[in-house]
Design a protein around this motif. Structure first.
Motif, short mmCIF file in Angstrom:
data_model
loop_
_atom_site.label_atom_id
_atom_site.label_comp_id
_atom_site.label_asym_id
_atom_site.label_seq_id
_atom_site.Cartn_x
_atom_site.Cartn_y
_atom_site.Cartn_z
N ASP A 1 -2.41 -29.94 33.66
CA ASP A 1 -2.87 -29.88 35.05
C ASP A 1 -1.82 -30.42 36.03
O ASP A 1 -1.73 -29.95 37.16
N PRO B 1 -16.61 -35.02 40.67
CA PRO B 1 -16.08 -33.74 41.09
C PRO B 1 -16.88 -32.52 40.65
O PRO B 1 -16.50 -31.40 40.99
N THR B 2 -17.98 -32.67 39.91
CA THR B 2 -18.56 -31.50 39.24
C THR B 2 -19.49 -30.66 40.13
O THR B 2 -19.77 -29.51 39.81
N TYR C 1 -16.98 -29.72 46.38
CA TYR C 1 -15.84 -29.52 45.51
C TYR C 1 -16.18 -28.43 44.49
O TYR C 1 -17.34 -28.25 44.15
N GLY D 1 -7.17 -32.30 37.17
CA GLY D 1 -8.42 -32.69 36.51
C GLY D 1 -8.32 -34.01 35.77
O GLY D 1 -9.30 -34.76 35.69
N GLY E 1 -8.95 -33.76 30.87
CA GLY E 1 -8.94 -32.96 32.11
C GLY E 1 -7.67 -32.15 32.27
O GLY E 1 -7.40 -31.61 33.35
N GLN F 1 -8.03 -28.67 33.78
CA GLN F 1 -8.97 -28.55 34.91
C GLN F 1 -8.27 -28.93 36.22
O GLN F 1 -7.31 -29.70 36.22
N ARG G 1 -9.45 -29.60 40.58
CA ARG G 1 -10.54 -29.64 41.55
C ARG G 1 -10.05 -29.22 42.93
O ARG G 1 -9.01 -29.68 43.38
N MET H 1 -14.88 -27.61 40.60
CA MET H 1 -14.04 -27.88 39.42
C MET H 1 -13.73 -26.53 38.78
O MET H 1 -14.60 -25.65 38.73
N THR H 2 -12.50 -26.38 38.31
CA THR H 2 -12.10 -25.11 37.72
C THR H 2 -11.42 -25.35 36.38
O THR H 2 -10.88 -26.43 36.13
N CYS I 1 -14.36 -20.82 37.58
CA CYS I 1 -15.01 -21.80 38.46
C CYS I 1 -16.33 -22.28 37.88
O CYS I 1 -17.13 -21.48 37.41
#
Ligand SMILES: Cc1ncc(COP(=O)(O)O)c(C=O)c1O
Length: 398
Positions: free
Chosen positions: A343, A184-185, A330, A361, A371, A374, A376, A332-333, A322
């Motif tokens: 999350d 996802p990065t 994608y 995440g 995660g 985070q 996505r 990731m945030t 972000c």
């Protein structure tokens, strides 16, 4: 009742009893229930290229309706080999090195089933595309995770620690899974990073299994490098790719592996017993797809760059931090500013109250706590879809 007794009662295998349902696919179902904009699952909501739809229709009209050769229609294997040679300079024999599968999902599990024994380990960078964990377990291997750390500067890159990666390799390591451009990065592995991985693979006699399905979705001048193109890696790399993302046909289920002949032999056997073959008429359409001109790929990447640059300011304004992706589709945030417990709670708030679906995440980490702050978002969507998401996200208060 003990866990074992419960599983006996339900007749489930020990393997499957450890699996949770795919969180990404579950979020798509929730988006439908709540009428939310689906920025969770990575499928485009716009049409596929007219030429390839036409080719699929013509193939069905021409009665290409029966099984193709189990490891793939010859014309498609030829096209795959040509593309790898042209794009990455890697010579490929379509007769002995290419296996067409039902999507890169099947390509990955067929590969791991073909190469892994119980007790083997597979190195996986995390956060990771959620299938890799269950794939390793199904193949009898244990995943061994190595962290990708988020950028510390705006526009910076996710990085791994070389010593940590080295420590993950030992005599039971069978393979390393590398996904570049990364979900996802959005990380695009550099040549220097791939060389570090290459050197470890050679030193520890390990295979590289690379998932390259976002190879054409690149931004900011980044270049995709197949690890198979590095010196010393051609004989120890299984390159996985497919039509889903490059040609916006995730439902067609056509993917493939490119591997050394002996490994291909194993993959073909597993593939044959698992699925027999990928859809024959859609393999014909694959030939048309792989013959599209260079301009198609430039437009694809540019279209996604525009979508990325549309969504990121919207998310930033709404309060997300972000991590700018340099490839794939994608973002990731970091959600710390919103002050939610985790999350999952925040994703539920978003899908029910705001009307936007994203992926928590934690589904990209072995330890969900990693995660827990985070989320996505996928931006492979029409401008109108992103505009509507923007309108709804205005209701969010960080
Ligand atoms: C990294 C990665 N690999 C594989 C897949 C699945 O690809 P396919 O449709 O070819 O099975 C996805 C889909 O999101 C993905 O993100």
């Amino acid at each position: 009742m003990s866990d074992v007794a419960t599983h006996r009662k339900h007749f489930l295998s020990d393997k499957v009893s450890h699996f949770t349902e795919s969180v990404i696919r579950e979020m798509t179902r929730q988006a439908m229930v709540h009428g939310a904009i689906n920025l969770a699952q990575g499928f485009p909501d716009f049409p596929a290229p007219a030429e390839i739809k036409q080719a699929a229709q013509e193939a069905i009209a021409a009665d290409i309706n029966q099984y193709a050769i189990t490891w793939g229609a010859k014309r498609l294997r030829n096209a795959i080999a040509r593309q790898m040679q042209a794009g990455q300079g890697v010579p490929v024999d379509p007769e002995t090195q290419v296996t067409v599968c039902c999507g890169s999902t099947e390509a990955m599990i067929s590969t791991l089933l073909a190469i892994c024994n119980a007790g083997d380990e597979v190195v996986v960078f995390e956060p990771y595309y959620e299938n890799y964990g269950p794939d390793s377990v199904l193949s009898g291997a244990a995943p061994r995770f190595v962290k990708l750390r988020p950028p510390t500067t705006n526009g910076g890159e996710w990085t791994f620690d070389e010593r940590e990666l080295r420590a993950a390799f030992h005599k039971h390591t069978k393979a390393i899974i590398v996904n570049t451009p990364n979900n996802p990065t959005g990380k695009v592995f550099t040549r220097a990073e791939l060389e570090i991985i290459r050197d470890l693979c050679v030193e520890f006699n390990v295979l590289a299994v690379t998932d390259e399905i976002y190879e054409h979705i690149l931004y900011d001048g980044t270049k995709h490098i197949s690890i198979a193109s590095l010196e010393g890696m051609q004989d120890r790399t299984i390159t996985i790719n497919g039509m889903s993302k490059t040609y916006s046909v995730t439902g067609w289920r056509v993917g493939w592996t490119i591997a050394p002949p002996r490994v291909t032999d194993g993959i073909r056997k597993v593939h044959d017993f698992l699925t027999v073959g990928a859809p024959a008429p859609l393999q014909e359409a694959g030939v048309a797809a792989l013959s599209l001109p260079e301009s198609y790929y430039q437009n694809l990447a540019e279209g996604y760059r525009k979508r990325r640059d549309r969504l990121i300011p919207v998310l930033s304004e709404a309060g997300f931090q972000c991590f700018i992706p340099h490839g794939a589709y994608y973002v990731m945030t970091d959600i710390r500013r919103f002050g939610f417990a985790d999350d999952l709670a925040f994703t539920q708030h978003l899908v029910r109250e705001i009307g936007v679906a994203a992926v928590p995440g934690s589904s990209f980490y072995r330890d969900p706590r990693d995660g827990a702050q985070q989320l996505r978002f996928a931006f492979c969507k029409r401008e109108e879809t992103l505009d509507e998401a923007a309108r709804r996200l205005k209701k969010l208060q960080a």
